[in-house]
Design an enzyme around this catalytic site. Sequence first.
Site, PDB file in Angstrom:
ATOM      1  CG  MET A  78     -40.079 -47.596  37.947  1.00  0.00           C
ATOM      2  SD  MET A  78     -38.964 -46.427  38.745  1.00  0.00           S
ATOM      3  CE  MET A  78     -40.162 -45.297  39.431  1.00  0.00           C
ATOM      4  CG  HIS A  95     -42.369 -38.193  37.770  1.00  0.00           C
ATOM      5  ND1 HIS A  95     -42.757 -38.683  36.534  1.00  0.00           N
ATOM      6  CD2 HIS A  95     -41.463 -39.077  38.251  1.00  0.00           C
ATOM      7  CE1 HIS A  95     -42.110 -39.804  36.278  1.00  0.00           C
ATOM      8  NE2 HIS A  95     -41.310 -40.076  37.309  1.00  0.00           N
ATOM      9  CG  ASP A  97     -37.780 -40.118  35.653  1.00  0.00           C
ATOM     10  OD1 ASP A  97     -37.163 -39.435  36.478  1.00  0.00           O
ATOM     11  OD2 ASP A  97     -38.608 -40.998  35.963  1.00  0.00           O
ATOM     12  CG  ASP A 123     -40.393 -41.714  40.547  1.00  0.00           C
ATOM     13  OD1 ASP A 123     -40.518 -42.093  39.372  1.00  0.00           O
ATOM     14  OD2 ASP A 123     -39.815 -40.662  40.870  1.00  0.00           O
ATOM     15  CG  HIS A 169     -42.022 -43.755  36.368  1.00  0.00           C
ATOM     16  ND1 HIS A 169     -40.729 -43.321  36.547  1.00  0.00           N
ATOM     17  CD2 HIS A 169     -41.921 -44.893  35.636  1.00  0.00           C
ATOM     18  CE1 HIS A 169     -39.893 -44.162  35.951  1.00  0.00           C
ATOM     19  NE2 HIS A 169     -40.590 -45.122  35.397  1.00  0.00           N
ATOM     20  N   GLY A 228     -34.974 -46.767  39.970  1.00  0.00           N
ATOM     21  CA  GLY A 228     -34.867 -47.320  41.320  1.00  0.00           C
ATOM     22  C   GLY A 228     -34.499 -46.289  42.378  1.00  0.00           C
ATOM     23  CG  PHE A 229     -31.848 -46.101  44.175  1.00  0.00           C
ATOM     24  CD1 PHE A 229     -32.183 -46.237  45.523  1.00  0.00           C
ATOM     25  CD2 PHE A 229     -31.567 -47.234  43.437  1.00  0.00           C
ATOM     26  CE1 PHE A 229     -32.214 -47.499  46.111  1.00  0.00           C
ATOM     27  CE2 PHE A 229     -31.595 -48.508  44.021  1.00  0.00           C
ATOM     28  CZ  PHE A 229     -31.922 -48.635  45.365  1.00  0.00           C
ATOM     29  N   GLY A 230     -33.428 -41.968  43.261  1.00  0.00           N
ATOM     30  CA  GLY A 230     -33.209 -40.574  42.883  1.00  0.00           C
ATOM     31  C   GLY A 230     -31.742 -40.235  43.094  1.00  0.00           C
ATOM     32  N   GLY A 231     -31.341 -39.087  42.621  1.00  0.00           N
ATOM     33  CA  GLY A 231     -29.997 -38.583  42.898  1.00  0.00           C
ATOM     34  C   GLY A 231     -28.863 -39.228  42.121  1.00  0.00           C
ATOM     35  CG  MET A 260     -36.389 -44.962  32.817  1.00  0.00           C
ATOM     36  SD  MET A 260     -37.116 -43.848  34.048  1.00  0.00           S
ATOM     37  CE  MET A 260     -35.836 -43.774  35.306  1.00  0.00           C
ATOM     38  CB  SER A 280     -39.375 -36.847  40.782  1.00  0.00           C
ATOM     39  OG  SER A 280     -39.404 -38.035  41.553  1.00  0.00           O
ATOM     40  CG  MET A 311     -39.572 -47.061  42.900  1.00  0.00           C
ATOM     41  SD  MET A 311     -38.059 -46.402  43.571  1.00  0.00           S
ATOM     42  CE  MET A 311     -37.748 -45.070  42.420  1.00  0.00           C
ATOM     43  N   GLY A 335     -36.102 -34.528  40.369  1.00  0.00           N
ATOM     44  CA  GLY A 335     -36.329 -34.714  41.800  1.00  0.00           C
ATOM     45  C   GLY A 335     -35.311 -33.941  42.616  1.00  0.00           C
TER      46      GLY A 335
HETATM   47  C1  DX5 Z   1     -35.872 -43.030  39.331  1.00  0.00           C
HETATM   48  C2  DX5 Z   1     -37.148 -42.222  39.251  1.00  0.00           C
HETATM   49  C3  DX5 Z   1     -36.951 -40.766  39.046  1.00  0.00           C
HETATM   50  C4  DX5 Z   1     -36.229 -40.066  40.156  1.00  0.00           C
HETATM   51  C5  DX5 Z   1     -35.574 -38.858  39.581  1.00  0.00           C
HETATM   52  O1  DX5 Z   1     -36.197 -44.379  39.300  1.00  0.00           O
HETATM   53  O2  DX5 Z   1     -37.935 -42.687  38.175  1.00  0.00           O
HETATM   54  O3  DX5 Z   1     -38.201 -40.118  38.797  1.00  0.00           O
HETATM   55  O4  DX5 Z   1     -37.048 -39.681  41.209  1.00  0.00           O
HETATM   56  O5  DX5 Z   1     -34.800 -38.285  40.545  1.00  0.00           O
HETATM   57  P1  DX5 Z   1     -33.538 -37.366  40.238  1.00  0.00           P
HETATM   58  O6  DX5 Z   1     -34.057 -36.169  39.516  1.00  0.00           O
HETATM   59  O7  DX5 Z   1     -32.999 -37.088  41.557  1.00  0.00           O
HETATM   60  O8  DX5 Z   1     -32.599 -38.167  39.348  1.00  0.00           O
HETATM   61 ZN    ZN Z   2     -39.796 -41.529  37.569  1.00  0.00          ZN
END
Ligand code: DX5
Ligand code: ZN
Length: 215
Positions: free
Chosen positions: A67, A32, A174, A34, A65, A141-144, A136, A7, A36, A196
């Site tokens: 969102m 991937h 994801d 994202d 993806h 909404g957020f990575g990490g 999901m 991602s 948003m 990601g």
């Molecule tokens: C969250 C995204 C994910 C995100 C995953 O809304 O859809 O694709 O980037 O990131 P990690 O792997 O850091 O959870």
């Molecule tokens: Zn995603």
Amino acid sequence: MVKVAPSILAADFGNLKSEINLIESSECDYIHCDIMDGHFVPNISFGPDIIKQIRKMTNKVLDVHLMIKPVLPYIKNFADAGSDIITFHIEEENDPEKIISEIKKYNIKTGVALKPATPLRSIENIIDIVDLVLIMTVEPGFGGQSFMDNQISKICELKELVIQRSLNIEIEVDGGIDELTGKQCIKAGANVLVAGTYIFNNEGNKYAQKILSLR
Ligand code: DX5
Ligand code: ZN
């Protein structure tokens, strides 16, 4: 064979080209992306113009993806930008068939995504006409964020449904995927792992190595 989809939300956008080059030379399958909108999810990322740039940098499958809300008016933009797969969220969509046929119009693979609280029955009527289901494993909404292991049963349930109906679809997960949680998802039936933070946030940019460790 399990597929890996880095991602790029976690990539360094100041050096996007070299980030994509590293991914391009790795054994990943998809990239991937994202999208948003600050409305469907409480964060803003990037749009079709960036997808268009990424398209020029790679031959990997672009797994987009969405969102965003609404979805329908933007499908053409994402199709024209060079997406190979477009995934939309089932929540709050009252005419998913319309979205699916719009995506198919451009000869692009169609995915449908479910937030953690969304039950599998919400896609029961459309599962036969999509190419991919995205479960999901964090709130979008957020990575990490941390992996939600209560989603494992949903992956198993989906896998059973796929077998029961002899469907030819991919099961993608994801959110919070790393070496350990990825294996749990594969065991439950997932065949595409999005990651990601795990791939991009490491010293020495060992992306290729991280990607291999996920399979
Ligand atoms: C969250 C995204 C994910 C995100 C995953 O809304 O859809 O694709 O980037 O990131 P990690 O792997 O850091 O959870
Ligand atoms: Zn995603």
